[in-house]
Design a protein around this motif. Structure first.
Motif, PDB file in Angstrom:
ATOM      1  N   MET A   1       2.969 -61.960  12.170  1.00 38.09           N
ATOM      2  CA  MET A   1       1.627 -61.374  11.874  1.00 38.09           C
ATOM      3  C   MET A   1       1.707 -61.423  10.281  1.00 38.09           C
ATOM      4  N   ARG A   2       0.710 -61.788   9.580  1.00 41.74           N
ATOM      5  CA  ARG A   2       0.640 -61.605   8.087  1.00 41.74           C
ATOM      6  C   ARG A   2      -0.679 -61.206   7.784  1.00 41.74           C
ATOM      7  N   LEU A   3      -0.756 -60.551   6.693  1.00 41.50           N
ATOM      8  CA  LEU A   3      -1.924 -59.648   6.304  1.00 41.50           C
ATOM      9  C   LEU A   3      -2.175 -60.105   4.864  1.00 41.50           C
ATOM     10  N   HIS A   4      -3.072 -60.711   4.669  1.00 46.81           N
ATOM     11  CA  HIS A   4      -3.632 -61.402   3.255  1.00 46.81           C
ATOM     12  C   HIS A   4      -4.201 -60.291   2.491  1.00 46.81           C
ATOM     13  N   VAL A   5      -3.823 -59.540   1.509  1.00 43.08           N
ATOM     14  CA  VAL A   5      -4.467 -58.362   0.715  1.00 43.08           C
ATOM     15  C   VAL A   5      -4.989 -59.091  -0.738  1.00 43.08           C
ATOM     16  N   ARG A   6      -6.165 -58.949  -0.811  1.00 44.88           N
ATOM     17  CA  ARG A   6      -6.782 -59.237  -2.012  1.00 44.88           C
ATOM     18  C   ARG A   6      -7.702 -58.423  -2.586  1.00 44.88           C
ATOM     19  N   VAL A   7      -7.347 -57.721  -3.867  1.00 50.63           N
ATOM     20  CA  VAL A   7      -8.062 -56.749  -4.478  1.00 50.63           C
ATOM     21  C   VAL A   7      -8.473 -57.247  -5.876  1.00 50.63           C
ATOM     22  N   GLU A   8      -9.591 -56.952  -6.328  1.00 41.88           N
ATOM     23  CA  GLU A   8     -10.395 -57.345  -7.405  1.00 41.88           C
ATOM     24  C   GLU A   8     -11.178 -56.182  -8.073  1.00 41.88           C
ATOM     25  N   GLY A   9     -10.905 -56.148  -9.277  1.00 43.52           N
ATOM     26  CA  GLY A   9     -11.603 -54.980  -9.955  1.00 43.52           C
ATOM     27  C   GLY A   9     -11.178 -54.601 -11.507  1.00 43.52           C
ATOM     28  N   VAL A  10     -12.223 -53.687 -11.893  1.00 48.99           N
ATOM     29  CA  VAL A  10     -11.484 -53.215 -13.236  1.00 48.99           C
ATOM     30  C   VAL A  10     -11.430 -51.819 -13.089  1.00 48.99           C
ATOM     31  N   SER A  11     -10.369 -51.071 -13.686  1.00 49.34           N
ATOM     32  CA  SER A  11     -10.192 -49.877 -13.757  1.00 49.34           C
ATOM     33  C   SER A  11      -9.895 -49.426 -15.198  1.00 49.34           C
ATOM     34  N   THR A  12     -10.078 -48.273 -15.568  1.00 45.59           N
ATOM     35  CA  THR A  12      -9.808 -47.665 -16.736  1.00 45.59           C
ATOM     36  C   THR A  12      -8.383 -46.824 -16.957  1.00 45.59           C
ATOM     37  N   ARG A  14      -5.386 -44.844 -19.334  1.00 48.29           N
ATOM     38  CA  ARG A  14      -5.523 -44.240 -20.680  1.00 48.29           C
ATOM     39  C   ARG A  14      -4.219 -44.895 -21.484  1.00 48.29           C
ATOM     40  N   CYS A  15      -4.571 -45.283 -22.712  1.00 48.82           N
ATOM     41  CA  CYS A  15      -3.595 -45.737 -23.403  1.00 48.82           C
ATOM     42  C   CYS A  15      -2.573 -44.691 -23.938  1.00 48.82           C
ATOM     43  N   GLN A  16      -1.233 -44.828 -23.603  1.00 49.91           N
ATOM     44  CA  GLN A  16      -0.348 -43.642 -23.773  1.00 49.91           C
ATOM     45  C   GLN A  16       0.048 -43.626 -25.311  1.00 49.91           C
ATOM     46  N   ARG A  17      -0.318 -44.522 -26.140  1.00 47.51           N
ATOM     47  CA  ARG A  17      -0.107 -44.388 -27.545  1.00 47.51           C
ATOM     48  C   ARG A  17      -1.237 -43.542 -28.447  1.00 47.51           C
ATOM     49  N   CYS A  18      -2.572 -44.117 -28.247  1.00 47.39           N
ATOM     50  CA  CYS A  18      -3.556 -43.676 -29.116  1.00 47.39           C
ATOM     51  C   CYS A  18      -4.460 -42.637 -27.770  1.00 47.39           C
ATOM     52  N   LEU A  19      -4.237 -42.722 -26.643  1.00 44.89           N
ATOM     53  CA  LEU A  19      -5.081 -42.026 -25.639  1.00 44.89           C
ATOM     54  C   LEU A  19      -6.486 -42.410 -25.559  1.00 44.89           C
ATOM     55  N   GLY A  20      -6.901 -43.658 -25.881  1.00 45.93           N
ATOM     56  CA  GLY A  20      -8.101 -44.266 -25.897  1.00 45.93           C
ATOM     57  C   GLY A  20      -8.153 -45.225 -24.529  1.00 45.93           C
ATOM     58  N   ASP A  21      -9.500 -45.337 -24.104  1.00 47.06           N
ATOM     59  CA  ASP A  21      -9.657 -46.105 -22.828  1.00 47.06           C
ATOM     60  C   ASP A  21      -9.132 -47.426 -22.800  1.00 47.06           C
ATOM     61  N   LEU A  22      -8.484 -47.778 -21.793  1.00 47.06           N
ATOM     62  CA  LEU A  22      -7.893 -49.033 -21.828  1.00 47.06           C
ATOM     63  C   LEU A  22      -8.305 -49.844 -20.473  1.00 47.06           C
ATOM     64  N   PRO A  23      -9.211 -50.913 -20.462  1.00 47.02           N
ATOM     65  CA  PRO A  23      -9.518 -51.606 -19.376  1.00 47.02           C
ATOM     66  C   PRO A  23      -8.420 -52.305 -18.676  1.00 47.02           C
ATOM     67  N   HIS A  24      -8.298 -52.203 -17.401  1.00 49.21           N
ATOM     68  CA  HIS A  24      -7.381 -53.067 -16.881  1.00 49.21           C
ATOM     69  C   HIS A  24      -8.060 -53.627 -15.689  1.00 49.21           C
ATOM     70  N   THR A  25      -7.691 -54.960 -15.787  1.00 45.06           N
ATOM     71  CA  THR A  25      -8.366 -55.866 -14.846  1.00 45.06           C
ATOM     72  C   THR A  25      -7.394 -55.823 -13.416  1.00 45.06           C
ATOM     73  N   LEU A  26      -7.997 -55.707 -12.442  1.00 43.96           N
ATOM     74  CA  LEU A  26      -6.921 -55.565 -11.321  1.00 43.96           C
ATOM     75  C   LEU A  26      -7.155 -57.108 -10.617  1.00 43.96           C
ATOM     76  N   ALA A  27      -6.240 -57.701 -10.278  1.00 45.83           N
ATOM     77  CA  ALA A  27      -6.364 -58.962  -9.278  1.00 45.83           C
ATOM     78  C   ALA A  27      -5.060 -58.998  -8.834  1.00 45.83           C
ATOM     79  N   ILE A  28      -5.058 -58.504  -7.468  1.00 53.95           N
ATOM     80  CA  ILE A  28      -3.994 -58.164  -6.606  1.00 53.95           C
ATOM     81  C   ILE A  28      -4.431 -59.525  -5.404  1.00 53.95           C
ATOM     82  N   ASP A  29      -3.215 -60.179  -5.215  1.00 47.14           N
ATOM     83  CA  ASP A  29      -3.318 -61.254  -4.179  1.00 47.14           C
ATOM     84  C   ASP A  29      -2.120 -61.531  -3.594  1.00 47.14           C
TER      85      ASP A  29
END
Ligand code: ZN
Length: 92
Positions: A1-12, A14-29
C-alpha cells in the motif's frame, strides 16, 4: 500500500543571521510505503528510495505529515548571501 503525500504552502521562518522573516515555500511531494507486516517492511526498506512505515491499526496521518514537513525544512534557515536586512530592526 502506498500513500502519496503532497503539501504546498508558505511558512515564515526566522533567518538565523539577521533574525528577519524568511519566507519558505513548502512543496512536499513524497510517497510513503505502508508495510503490512515485518516481511514486507524488510522488503521495502531494502529500496533506498523508499520511505517505509509499518502500518499499524491506526495511522496517525497528522504526525506523518508533520514529519514530512519538518524533514523538508532547511536545517539552518538563512537568507541568501547579501540578502539579509543588516541592522534593520524597525519591526522589532
Ligand atoms: Zn537574513
Amino acid at each position: 500500500m502506498r500513500l502519496h503525500v503532497r503539501v504546498e504552502g508558505v511558512s515564515t521562518l526566522r533567518c538565523q543571521r539577521c533574525l528577519g522573516d524568511l519566507p519558505h515555500t513548502l512543496a512536499i511531494d513524497s510517497v510513503v510505503m505502508l508495510a503490512r507486516d515485518a516481511a514486507e517492511l524488510e522488503r521495502l526498506e531494502a529500496d533506498p528510495d523508499c520511505d517505509v512505515i509499518p502500518l499499524e491499526n491506526r495511522l496517525d496521518l497528522v504526525a506523518l505529515i508533520e514529519d514530512e514537513v519538518l524533514l523538508g525544512l532547511p536545517l539552518a534557515a538563512m537568507h541568501a548571501e547579501g540578502e539579509c536586512s543588516h541592522g534593520d530592526a524597525r519591526f522589532f
